[in-house]
Design a protein around this motif. Structure first.
Motif, PDB file in Angstrom:
ATOM      1  N   ALA A  71      -2.772   4.556  -3.136  1.00 56.51           N
ATOM      2  CA  ALA A  71      -1.548   5.117  -2.548  1.00 56.51           C
ATOM      3  C   ALA A  71      -0.309   4.688  -3.335  1.00 56.51           C
ATOM      4  O   ALA A  71       0.650   5.453  -3.475  1.00 56.51           O
ATOM      5  CB  ALA A  71      -1.428   4.693  -1.087  1.00 56.51           C
ATOM      6  N   ASP A  72      -0.297   3.453  -3.849  1.00 56.57           N
ATOM      7  CA  ASP A  72       0.831   2.988  -4.661  1.00 56.57           C
ATOM      8  C   ASP A  72       0.908   3.724  -5.997  1.00 56.57           C
ATOM      9  O   ASP A  72       1.981   3.873  -6.572  1.00 56.57           O
ATOM     10  CB  ASP A  72       0.711   1.482  -4.920  1.00 56.57           C
ATOM     11  CG  ASP A  72       1.180   0.647  -3.740  1.00 56.57           C
ATOM     12  OD1 ASP A  72       1.971   1.162  -2.926  1.00 56.57           O
ATOM     13  OD2 ASP A  72       0.751  -0.520  -3.623  1.00 56.57           O
ATOM     14  N   ASP A  75       0.667  10.425  -6.307  1.00 59.47           N
ATOM     15  CA  ASP A  75       1.575  11.282  -5.549  1.00 59.47           C
ATOM     16  C   ASP A  75       1.013  11.400  -4.141  1.00 59.47           C
ATOM     17  O   ASP A  75      -0.067  11.956  -3.923  1.00 59.47           O
ATOM     18  CB  ASP A  75       1.649  12.659  -6.218  1.00 59.47           C
ATOM     19  CG  ASP A  75       2.599  13.604  -5.503  1.00 59.47           C
ATOM     20  OD1 ASP A  75       2.353  13.892  -4.308  1.00 59.47           O
ATOM     21  OD2 ASP A  75       3.552  14.079  -6.127  1.00 59.47           O
ATOM     22  N   LYS A  76       1.726  10.866  -3.150  1.00 61.96           N
ATOM     23  CA  LYS A  76       1.161  10.719  -1.803  1.00 61.96           C
ATOM     24  C   LYS A  76       0.925  12.069  -1.130  1.00 61.96           C
ATOM     25  O   LYS A  76      -0.043  12.238  -0.380  1.00 61.96           O
ATOM     26  CB  LYS A  76       2.071   9.834  -0.958  1.00 61.96           C
ATOM     27  CG  LYS A  76       2.126   8.393  -1.472  1.00 61.96           C
ATOM     28  CD  LYS A  76       3.068   7.547  -0.652  1.00 61.96           C
ATOM     29  CE  LYS A  76       3.113   6.111  -1.157  1.00 61.96           C
ATOM     30  NZ  LYS A  76       3.538   5.996  -2.577  1.00 61.96           N
ATOM     31  N   ARG A  77       1.775  13.050  -1.383  1.00 63.20           N
ATOM     32  CA  ARG A  77       1.572  14.351  -0.752  1.00 63.20           C
ATOM     33  C   ARG A  77       0.295  15.000  -1.270  1.00 63.20           C
ATOM     34  O   ARG A  77      -0.501  15.542  -0.489  1.00 63.20           O
ATOM     35  CB  ARG A  77       2.781  15.267  -1.005  1.00 63.20           C
ATOM     36  CG  ARG A  77       2.768  16.561  -0.190  1.00 63.20           C
ATOM     37  CD  ARG A  77       4.017  17.385  -0.460  1.00 63.20           C
ATOM     38  NE  ARG A  77       3.991  17.947  -1.789  1.00 63.20           N
ATOM     39  CZ  ARG A  77       3.492  19.138  -2.098  1.00 63.20           C
ATOM     40  NH1 ARG A  77       2.975  19.914  -1.139  1.00 63.20           N
ATOM     41  NH2 ARG A  77       3.513  19.582  -3.337  1.00 63.20           N
ATOM     42  N   LEU A  80      -2.690  13.205   0.189  1.00 64.17           N
ATOM     43  CA  LEU A  80      -2.931  13.575   1.586  1.00 64.17           C
ATOM     44  C   LEU A  80      -3.583  14.948   1.701  1.00 64.17           C
ATOM     45  O   LEU A  80      -4.433  15.167   2.578  1.00 64.17           O
ATOM     46  CB  LEU A  80      -1.620  13.550   2.370  1.00 64.17           C
ATOM     47  CG  LEU A  80      -1.100  12.175   2.775  1.00 64.17           C
ATOM     48  CD1 LEU A  80       0.271  12.288   3.425  1.00 64.17           C
ATOM     49  CD2 LEU A  80      -2.078  11.486   3.726  1.00 64.17           C
ATOM     50  N   THR A 125      -2.065   5.857   2.861  1.00 62.50           N
ATOM     51  CA  THR A 125      -1.261   6.926   2.259  1.00 62.50           C
ATOM     52  C   THR A 125      -0.356   7.567   3.294  1.00 62.50           C
ATOM     53  O   THR A 125       0.837   7.819   3.040  1.00 62.50           O
ATOM     54  CB  THR A 125      -2.175   7.986   1.623  1.00 62.50           C
ATOM     55  OG1 THR A 125      -3.084   7.354   0.713  1.00 62.50           O
ATOM     56  CG2 THR A 125      -1.359   9.016   0.860  1.00 62.50           C
ATOM     57  N   ARG A 126      -0.892   7.867   4.485  1.00 65.37           N
ATOM     58  CA  ARG A 126      -0.065   8.460   5.551  1.00 65.37           C
ATOM     59  C   ARG A 126       1.065   7.537   5.944  1.00 65.37           C
ATOM     60  O   ARG A 126       2.207   7.970   6.144  1.00 65.37           O
ATOM     61  CB  ARG A 126      -0.933   8.782   6.770  1.00 65.37           C
ATOM     62  CG  ARG A 126      -1.644  10.121   6.677  1.00 65.37           C
ATOM     63  CD  ARG A 126      -2.277  10.535   7.993  1.00 65.37           C
ATOM     64  NE  ARG A 126      -3.340   9.647   8.397  1.00 65.37           N
ATOM     65  CZ  ARG A 126      -3.294   8.816   9.425  1.00 65.37           C
ATOM     66  NH1 ARG A 126      -2.184   8.749  10.164  1.00 65.37           N
ATOM     67  NH2 ARG A 126      -4.312   8.059   9.734  1.00 65.37           N
ATOM     68  N   THR A 128       2.539   5.087   4.221  1.00 63.74           N
ATOM     69  CA  THR A 128       3.563   4.880   3.194  1.00 63.74           C
ATOM     70  C   THR A 128       4.229   6.177   2.777  1.00 63.74           C
ATOM     71  O   THR A 128       5.241   6.151   2.052  1.00 63.74           O
ATOM     72  CB  THR A 128       2.948   4.204   1.948  1.00 63.74           C
ATOM     73  OG1 THR A 128       1.821   4.973   1.489  1.00 63.74           O
ATOM     74  CG2 THR A 128       2.481   2.802   2.279  1.00 63.74           C
ATOM     75  N   PHE A 129       3.702   7.320   3.230  1.00 65.43           N
ATOM     76  CA  PHE A 129       4.362   8.598   2.963  1.00 65.43           C
ATOM     77  C   PHE A 129       5.603   8.765   3.847  1.00 65.43           C
ATOM     78  O   PHE A 129       6.579   9.419   3.440  1.00 65.43           O
ATOM     79  CB  PHE A 129       3.373   9.739   3.207  1.00 65.43           C
ATOM     80  CG  PHE A 129       3.900  11.108   2.872  1.00 65.43           C
ATOM     81  CD1 PHE A 129       4.390  11.395   1.610  1.00 65.43           C
ATOM     82  CD2 PHE A 129       3.897  12.126   3.818  1.00 65.43           C
ATOM     83  CE1 PHE A 129       4.862  12.662   1.287  1.00 65.43           C
ATOM     84  CE2 PHE A 129       4.374  13.393   3.514  1.00 65.43           C
ATOM     85  CZ  PHE A 129       4.859  13.659   2.239  1.00 65.43           C
ATOM     86  N   GLU A 132       8.949   7.930   2.369  1.00 69.34           N
ATOM     87  CA  GLU A 132       9.356   8.907   1.362  1.00 69.34           C
ATOM     88  C   GLU A 132       9.919  10.168   2.000  1.00 69.34           C
ATOM     89  O   GLU A 132      10.698  10.889   1.375  1.00 69.34           O
ATOM     90  CB  GLU A 132       8.154   9.265   0.474  1.00 69.34           C
ATOM     91  CG  GLU A 132       7.614   8.089  -0.317  1.00 69.34           C
ATOM     92  CD  GLU A 132       6.596   8.500  -1.355  1.00 69.34           C
ATOM     93  OE1 GLU A 132       6.297   9.713  -1.453  1.00 69.34           O
ATOM     94  OE2 GLU A 132       6.105   7.612  -2.064  1.00 69.34           O
ATOM     95  N   GLY A 342       2.189   0.094  -0.379  1.00 66.50           N
ATOM     96  CA  GLY A 342       0.865   0.671  -0.172  1.00 66.50           C
ATOM     97  C   GLY A 342      -0.190  -0.392   0.042  1.00 66.50           C
ATOM     98  O   GLY A 342      -1.041  -0.275   0.929  1.00 66.50           O
TER      99      GLY A 342
END
Length: 421
Positions: A71-72, A75-77, A80, A125-126, A128-129, A132, A342
């Motif tokens: 996740a760090d 690209d988190k989107r 996901l 990921t969710r 830490t998104f 953003e 993350g």
């Protein structure tokens, strides 16, 4: 006060994300109820149920830190979109196996492990998104609203699942969950990417997992909440094990009873989440208070004699549990440096979800042999131990991390060397 409660929803991207997740999480709670009930139908054993739940969360325990590192880096989107698509596919296949009466216990175990493997990446990921999407100034409010969303879904999903299981069968719940992922996938696709505030991606390099662990170990404001969550997550958040047995054995009910119990928790949790969104505090001191409140609620649920009283007590359990979760989640996100966030939140997932492989079988055995109320009492004891640990750690936690103040957008949360002990 009401306007402040929903501040984060003024952000268009967060409105999309919030709406998509709301639909998807209703399906997720439906699947959780259906899976537990299916295991009981196939095995008739609380111990086996505990082992299956443990199998689902074992990948989070083993691979959670790697999921946080991914996740760090990513690209988190986009990440996901991949994980949510995988979860939808798993639900669809399990649903088809169930409605065609092909499903066997070993198949449920395999799908539980696969679900856990995807969640090892999806959970950090969710979490830490969200920063953003909304930025640091609205993070606390967004985390609290996410808790409200999760627990409103908990109120709706299990009740619908109980009715569907009784009328149409377990498999329909899995198929409905698969369809619900379309909402969150659509929301992610419709987001304005130029309005996101992505954290700088961490470049690949040696020793990054160890670096994250050293960072947490050196920061008392981070390791104390994580150890508290490990205690509570291991023995108190085992409702997938305790509630089916409480419905079936404790009050001699059926799948609808189980759905109503989970819904009662969800209603209470939604109320608790709204309270945190409006007035909630973060930091070590609020976590200690929340752990003590959670212990009191679980203790009440363990001793009340009748179903109506049990439903009321479970509503209090839901509220207290949500306050503890939202407070801990926000505390970690506000204290941790963005480049480590993350990995820090992956450790949060490990302590919350990854502890289930240890706690699930323990609580399952206790509930099977001493009754489900004994399982609730065990959770109450764990919460008291967590509160005591938090109190013991307070002198080592910097004053600014004991009770976190609200920050402006120009002052993002950071942790300096002086804050580490």
């Amino acid at each position: 006060m009401l306007e402040r409660t929903f501040d984060a929803l003024r952000v268009p991207n967060f409105r999309l994300y919030f709406a998509g997740q709301t639909v998807s999480l209703v399906g997720t709670w439906m699947q959780g109820v259906a899976q537990s009930w299916l295991v009981l139908e196939l095995s008739g054993s609380g111990t086996v149920l505990g082992l299956v739940v443990a199998a689902q969360f074992l990948p989070v325990l083993l691979a959670g830190p790697y999921g946080g590192l991914l996740a760090d880096r990513a690209d988190k989107r986009h990440l996901l979109l991949a994980t949510q698509g995988c979860l939808a596919t798993l639900a669809l296949v399990l649903g088809l196996l169930t409605v065609t009466h092909v499903v066997r216990l070993w198949m449920v175990v395999v799908f539980a492990v696969a679900l856990g493997a995807v969640n090892a990446v999806d959970n950090p990921t969710r979490q830490t998104f969200v920063p953003e999407v909304v930025g640091p100034a609205l993070l606390r409010n967004a985390v609290s609203l996410n808790s409200v969303m999760t627990n409103a879904a908990r109120a709706i999903g299990p009740a619908v699942a109980g009715i569907l299981i009784a009328s149409a069968g377990v498999g329909v719940c899995f198929l409905a969950n698969a369809a619900s992922f379309l909402a969150v996938l659509l929301a992610l696709c419709l987001m304005r990417t130029d309005h996101l505030l992505p954290s700088p991606a961490v470049e690949r390099g040696p020793g990054q997992l160890a670096e994250g662990l050293r960072y947490v170990r050196a920061t008392a404001g981070l390791w104390a909440p994580l150890v508290m969550m490990a205690l509570v997550g291991t023995l108190a958040y085992e409702f997938q094990v305790v509630l089916p047995l409480l419905a079936r054995v404790g009050v001699h009910g059926d799948a609808r009873t189980y759905g109503f119990m989970t819904s009662a928790m969800g209603i209470g949790a939604a109320v608790g989440g709204l309270g945190v969104a409006a007035r909630g505090r973060a930091g070590a001191v609020p976590m200690v208070v929340a752990a003590a409140g959670f212990a009191a609620a679980l203790g009440a649920a363990a001793i009340v004699p009748s179903l109506p009283a049990e439903l009321a007590a479970l509503a209090c359990v839901g509220a207290a549990g949500t306050v503890f979760l939202a407070t801990g989640n926000t505390t970690l996100q506000l204290i941790s440096e963005p480049r480590f966030r993350g990995r820090v939140m992956a450790l949060w997932s490990v302590t919350f979800l990854g502890s289930t492989p240890v706690g699930g079988p323990i609580v399952g055995v206790v509930a099977q042999h001493f009754g489900p109320r004994a399982g609730l009492a065990l959770g109450a004891g764990a919460c008291l131990a967590a509160a005591a640990l938090g109190l013991t750690a307070l002198p080592r936690i910097p004053a600014r991390h004991r009770l976190l103040a609200r920050r402006s957008p120009e002052q993002p949360p950071t942790t300096t060397e002086a804050d580490r002990t």
